[in-house]
Design a protein around this motif. Sequence first.
Motif, PDB file in Angstrom:
ATOM      1  N   THR A 193       0.838  -1.198   0.000  1.00 48.13           N
ATOM      2  CA  THR A 193       0.000   0.000   0.000  1.00 48.13           C
ATOM      3  C   THR A 193       0.870   1.244   0.000  1.00 48.13           C
ATOM      4  OG1 THR A 193      -0.119   0.027   2.418  1.00 48.13           O
ATOM      5  CG2 THR A 193      -1.856  -1.163   1.255  1.00 48.13           C
ATOM      6  N   ALA A 194       0.380   2.284  -0.656  1.00 45.75           N
ATOM      7  CA  ALA A 194       1.090   3.568  -0.639  1.00 45.75           C
ATOM      8  C   ALA A 194       0.694   4.401   0.570  1.00 45.75           C
ATOM      9  CB  ALA A 194       0.795   4.346  -1.924  1.00 45.75           C
ATOM     10  N   LEU A 195      -0.513   4.173   1.109  1.00 45.38           N
ATOM     11  CA  LEU A 195      -1.025   4.902   2.264  1.00 45.38           C
ATOM     12  C   LEU A 195      -1.500   3.903   3.305  1.00 45.38           C
ATOM     13  CD1 LEU A 195      -3.148   7.585   0.362  1.00 45.38           C
ATOM     14  CD2 LEU A 195      -0.836   7.878   1.278  1.00 45.38           C
ATOM     15  N   SER A 196      -1.690   4.379   4.533  1.00 44.26           N
ATOM     16  CA  SER A 196      -2.211   3.529   5.592  1.00 44.26           C
ATOM     17  C   SER A 196      -3.665   3.184   5.287  1.00 44.26           C
ATOM     18  CB  SER A 196      -2.113   4.249   6.942  1.00 44.26           C
ATOM     19  OG  SER A 196      -2.675   3.461   7.964  1.00 44.26           O
ATOM     20  N   ALA A 197      -3.967   1.889   5.152  1.00 42.42           N
ATOM     21  CA  ALA A 197      -5.316   1.475   4.796  1.00 42.42           C
ATOM     22  C   ALA A 197      -5.473  -0.012   5.062  1.00 42.42           C
ATOM     23  CB  ALA A 197      -5.604   1.775   3.321  1.00 42.42           C
ATOM     24  N   PRO A 198      -6.697  -0.467   5.384  1.00 42.22           N
ATOM     25  CA  PRO A 198      -6.936  -1.908   5.515  1.00 42.22           C
ATOM     26  C   PRO A 198      -6.944  -2.567   4.136  1.00 42.22           C
ATOM     27  CG  PRO A 198      -8.973  -0.716   5.782  1.00 42.22           C
ATOM     28  CD  PRO A 198      -7.904   0.322   5.665  1.00 42.22           C
ATOM     29  N   VAL A 199      -6.478  -3.810   4.065  1.00 42.71           N
ATOM     30  CA  VAL A 199      -6.485  -4.557   2.793  1.00 42.71           C
ATOM     31  C   VAL A 199      -7.032  -5.959   3.049  1.00 42.71           C
ATOM     32  CG1 VAL A 199      -4.548  -3.301   1.788  1.00 42.71           C
ATOM     33  CG2 VAL A 199      -4.126  -5.380   3.088  1.00 42.71           C
ATOM     34  N   CYS A 200      -7.638  -6.522   2.052  1.00 39.26           N
ATOM     35  CA  CYS A 200      -8.077  -7.918   2.078  1.00 39.26           C
ATOM     36  C   CYS A 200      -7.812  -8.512   0.698  1.00 39.26           C
ATOM     37  CB  CYS A 200      -9.568  -8.021   2.412  1.00 39.26           C
ATOM     38  SG  CYS A 200      -9.998  -7.460   4.082  1.00 39.26           S
ATOM     39  N   MET A 201      -7.582  -9.820   0.669  1.00 38.37           N
ATOM     40  CA  MET A 201      -7.227 -10.448  -0.605  1.00 38.37           C
ATOM     41  C   MET A 201      -7.849 -11.824  -0.732  1.00 38.37           C
ATOM     42  SD  MET A 201      -3.172  -9.593  -1.156  1.00 38.37           S
ATOM     43  CE  MET A 201      -3.245 -10.018  -2.899  1.00 38.37           C
ATOM     44  N   ARG A 202      -8.192 -12.169  -1.993  1.00 39.19           N
ATOM     45  CA  ARG A 202      -8.475 -13.538  -2.409  1.00 39.19           C
ATOM     46  C   ARG A 202      -7.517 -13.846  -3.570  1.00 39.19           C
ATOM     47  NH1 ARG A 202     -14.705 -13.468  -3.702  1.00 39.19           N
ATOM     48  NH2 ARG A 202     -14.255 -11.264  -4.118  1.00 39.19           N
ATOM     49  N   VAL A 203      -7.033 -15.064  -3.613  1.00 39.17           N
ATOM     50  CA  VAL A 203      -5.902 -15.374  -4.499  1.00 39.17           C
ATOM     51  C   VAL A 203      -6.172 -16.681  -5.247  1.00 39.17           C
ATOM     52  CG1 VAL A 203      -3.431 -15.905  -4.576  1.00 39.17           C
ATOM     53  CG2 VAL A 203      -4.278 -14.188  -2.981  1.00 39.17           C
ATOM     54  N   GLU A 204      -5.652 -16.760  -6.480  1.00 40.66           N
ATOM     55  CA  GLU A 204      -5.588 -18.010  -7.239  1.00 40.66           C
ATOM     56  C   GLU A 204      -4.218 -18.107  -7.886  1.00 40.66           C
ATOM     57  OE1 GLU A 204      -6.095 -20.948  -7.498  1.00 40.66           O
ATOM     58  OE2 GLU A 204      -8.033 -21.197  -8.485  1.00 40.66           O
ATOM     59  N   LEU A 205      -3.678 -19.330  -7.918  1.00 38.83           N
ATOM     60  CA  LEU A 205      -2.374 -19.600  -8.526  1.00 38.83           C
ATOM     61  C   LEU A 205      -2.549 -20.548  -9.696  1.00 38.83           C
ATOM     62  CD1 LEU A 205      -0.323 -20.190  -5.249  1.00 38.83           C
ATOM     63  CD2 LEU A 205      -0.643 -18.046  -6.482  1.00 38.83           C
ATOM     64  N   TYR A 206      -1.794 -20.311 -10.762  1.00 38.10           N
ATOM     65  CA  TYR A 206      -1.867 -21.124 -11.971  1.00 38.10           C
ATOM     66  C   TYR A 206      -0.459 -21.633 -12.300  1.00 38.10           C
ATOM     67  CZ  TYR A 206      -6.290 -18.593 -12.562  1.00 38.10           C
ATOM     68  OH  TYR A 206      -7.536 -18.047 -12.374  1.00 38.10           O
ATOM     69  N   GLY A 207      -0.368 -22.883 -12.681  1.00 41.34           N
ATOM     70  CA  GLY A 207       0.933 -23.435 -13.045  1.00 41.34           C
ATOM     71  C   GLY A 207       0.853 -24.934 -13.204  1.00 41.34           C
ATOM     72  N   CYS A 208       1.992 -25.592 -13.103  1.00 41.81           N
ATOM     73  CA  CYS A 208       2.044 -27.047 -13.237  1.00 41.81           C
ATOM     74  C   CYS A 208       3.202 -27.572 -12.405  1.00 41.81           C
ATOM     75  CB  CYS A 208       2.206 -27.448 -14.706  1.00 41.81           C
ATOM     76  SG  CYS A 208       3.714 -26.820 -15.475  1.00 41.81           S
ATOM     77  N   PRO A 209       3.184 -28.868 -12.046  1.00 41.85           N
ATOM     78  CA  PRO A 209       4.282 -29.434 -11.258  1.00 41.85           C
ATOM     79  C   PRO A 209       5.614 -29.303 -11.987  1.00 41.85           C
ATOM     80  CG  PRO A 209       2.394 -30.917 -11.278  1.00 41.85           C
ATOM     81  CD  PRO A 209       2.101 -29.842 -12.276  1.00 41.85           C
ATOM     82  N   TRP A 210       6.653 -28.952 -11.257  1.00 48.90           N
ATOM     83  CA  TRP A 210       8.004 -28.845 -11.811  1.00 48.90           C
ATOM     84  C   TRP A 210       8.670 -30.212 -11.689  1.00 48.90           C
ATOM     85  CZ3 TRP A 210      10.876 -26.359 -14.998  1.00 48.90           C
ATOM     86  CH2 TRP A 210      12.261 -26.340 -14.888  1.00 48.90           C
ATOM     87  N   GLU A 211       8.402 -31.073 -12.686  1.00 45.72           N
ATOM     88  CA  GLU A 211       8.843 -32.455 -12.618  1.00 45.72           C
ATOM     89  C   GLU A 211      10.331 -32.614 -12.859  1.00 45.72           C
ATOM     90  OE1 GLU A 211       7.035 -34.460 -11.352  1.00 45.72           O
ATOM     91  OE2 GLU A 211       4.942 -34.024 -11.774  1.00 45.72           O
TER      92      GLU A 211
END
Length: 833
Positions: A134-152
């Motif tokens: 954040t650039a300023l003081s503020a509350p934040v909340c997040m939801r996340v998704e990750l995309y990829g594949c196993p590094w075999e």
Amino acid sequence: MQDGRIVGDDITASSQWHETTGPKYARLNREEGDGAWCPEGEREPSDSQYLQVDLGQLTFVTVVGTQGRYARGSGKEFARAYRLNYSRDGTLWRTWKNRHGNPVVEANSDTYNAVIKDLHPPIITRVLRIVPVTALSAPVCMRVELYGCPWEDGLVSYNSAEGQLMIPPGFPIASLNDSIYDGTHQRRRLSGGLGQLTDGVIGQDDFLLTRQYHGWPGYDYLGWRNDSISTLGYVEMEFVFDRQRNFTSMKVHSNNMFSRGVKIFSSVSCWFKPHLPGGWETEPVVFHTVLDDRNPSARYVTVPLGRRAAAALRCQFYFADVWMMFSEISFLTLYFPFSRSQQPRPSPPDQHDAMIISAVTATNPTNDQPEDSNTPVLIGCLVTIILLLVVIIFLILWCQYVCKVLEKAPRQILDEDVTVRLSSCSDTIVLRTPPVPPRAAPPTATVPSDPHYERVFLLDPQYQNPAALRNKLPELSQSAETSGCGGGYAEPDITQCTPHQCFHSNAPHYAETDVVRLQGVTGSNMYAVPALTVDSLTRQDISAAEFPRQRLVFREKLGEGQFGEVHLCEGEGLPGGAVLVAVKQLRADATSQARNDFLKEIKIMSRLSDPNIIQLLCVCVASDPLCMVTEYMENGDLNMFLSQREIESTLTHANNIPSVSLSDLLHMSVQISSGMKYLASLNFVHRDLATRNCLLDRRLTIKIADFGMSRNLYSSDYYRIQGRAVLPIRWMAWESILLGKFTMASDVWAFGVTLWEVFTLCKEQPYSLLSDQQVIQNTGEFFRNQGRQVLLYAPPLCPPSLFKLMMCCWGRDTAERPTFEGLYQALRPHVNQ
């Protein structure tokens, strides 16, 4: 995250506001709890609160998606930006930066809409932290998704000398350093990290060009100069892995622009370290590269490693010229995959030796032990040994059974439990996480419960019986209205396609049980023809003239097949004087069945007369060994011809580099379609159409032949069963691999792949990043038709309208594919444009 494959216990955080805003609620498009993860308190610019995701295994992460806290309209908090920290061992943490050195990723501007960001470069990690910024003081909340594949690959770091600057006269300065390396830089060496050699980006033929936006010349390569890197003439690299593996091969993508002093390495020597705390083995694997001074293209060099077991490798790459440049290195290893609930745990280092020692001790008791105290130990050891022997015998018998099944039935190439493991991701592989809801699938389709591993064959009993499935689904689609190509097909513009103009043929489609398969000299099947055309045969049926074999002067051996050889000869007394001919010769000790097949092939060949089909000139069948004499073209096969050339440009003219024009490629495409149109008119199915089976004369006239399988040069193009080349699976339609069904529609599929070869100038194999097993797995995705199949990319030289035509050739439903008549009519107007 969204579909629950990453469980709640694997998602943690540095803090949280309340129980209802804990890390387990940080899943994209989910509204449980209070709708998101929220770190405690208002965030300050200097704060480093984080959401941590344990992926359970090394993973190639390519995309991150984020949302704010929507909470069914009541949420107001979101993160405008974030940083990424990652660790491959859970101890050493690194900060991700983009290719320009910026560690901050722009995120959300509201609470509802998801923002998907590609990671350039991608991250190889086991644990990932998302840190709101954040650039300023503020509350934040997040939801996340990750995309990829196993590094075999399992590679966790490589060490090498730093890349260097190239200052070529008259050209831009090329900086050949590893700009995204995440290890340490000390004393001009890279150690303890990964970088451009594992980022999935393959460098171009001209190393001054880059695939990255705003990349400097040489950006895609790590390169060294011979006289400044080592007085011994080599570059030494060390590769460290997550655990001990059996190494099958190493693939090194190397530049070969020899006009500027750059060549692939001349040889490589690799030493192995079985255990990381231990020492190096003294016996290296040595591989000598076949240098090519005719083709300046960058290419993969595959180094066989002999299935040696190790946890680390040290390789010395020897220079063949002034410079050596690599853009990508990957490894093919053998190991047993573990599920997330069965993560590999290190075993005691000498467990096997300890068992043997205990057995010896039990059989040689010391005098100070009571004699009867050794009895339980001895019995336990004997039982253990017996169980091990039983397991080994069972595995041997099972392997023999599987091999027999594979040899008898090519359609049962893999058993139901074969799985696919992609060792790297690239632009040609489409990853969707979480999986999209499947479209309507055939009634036999069974969607596996584990999204990581898919079965090659479906479990329906009718599917295991291709004849039953063929009766149930004769063409797998009876509707001509649902075209996979999306729209009408207007001639002469090859931009669209419609079933009514080019997608249906009145000629019958022949299944495998309806045709005669000619094994002939090469052991291949040049044509599969209706059985009634060759049901009987006598010498009088052969219309080709007898030719005195003493007039055939041997020049060189072209190839060798299952039942004989193919020779290049000079025929004296043939029309046109002494001309080069290809002579297919049957071995004198060939079986009676092979001899009969050979005569049948002669009969069929004598019926073919087309400018774009190889012509039978004469035969030598009055005595053994039986021979057939066919045309041979001065320029050899199309694959070799194109791979030695570049697309025509000012640079090729100035440097006298062999080249072809786009109009030449279109002309070749039209000729191949013309020859196949002729075969289709006779209901002949070729079964092995590819550039290796197209011959070329000096005027660029193409004639379709069948020599490819007999030549060792193309042995890697065929899937092997017990060491014998059997199926060209990278050119085969899904129904040919899974059902054993070869028709003119499957030849159309192969024609599309052949076009792809032509417009890539045969610089790589189709699906070059996939192993044979993964190619077979991919055909299962075509059958299921759930949008997860890997597609061939559009060649840079290929006009978009022509690539769309290729896509039509690869339609899932056989009835939706073009006919060769339609393909010819679509391609012909473009030759003289």
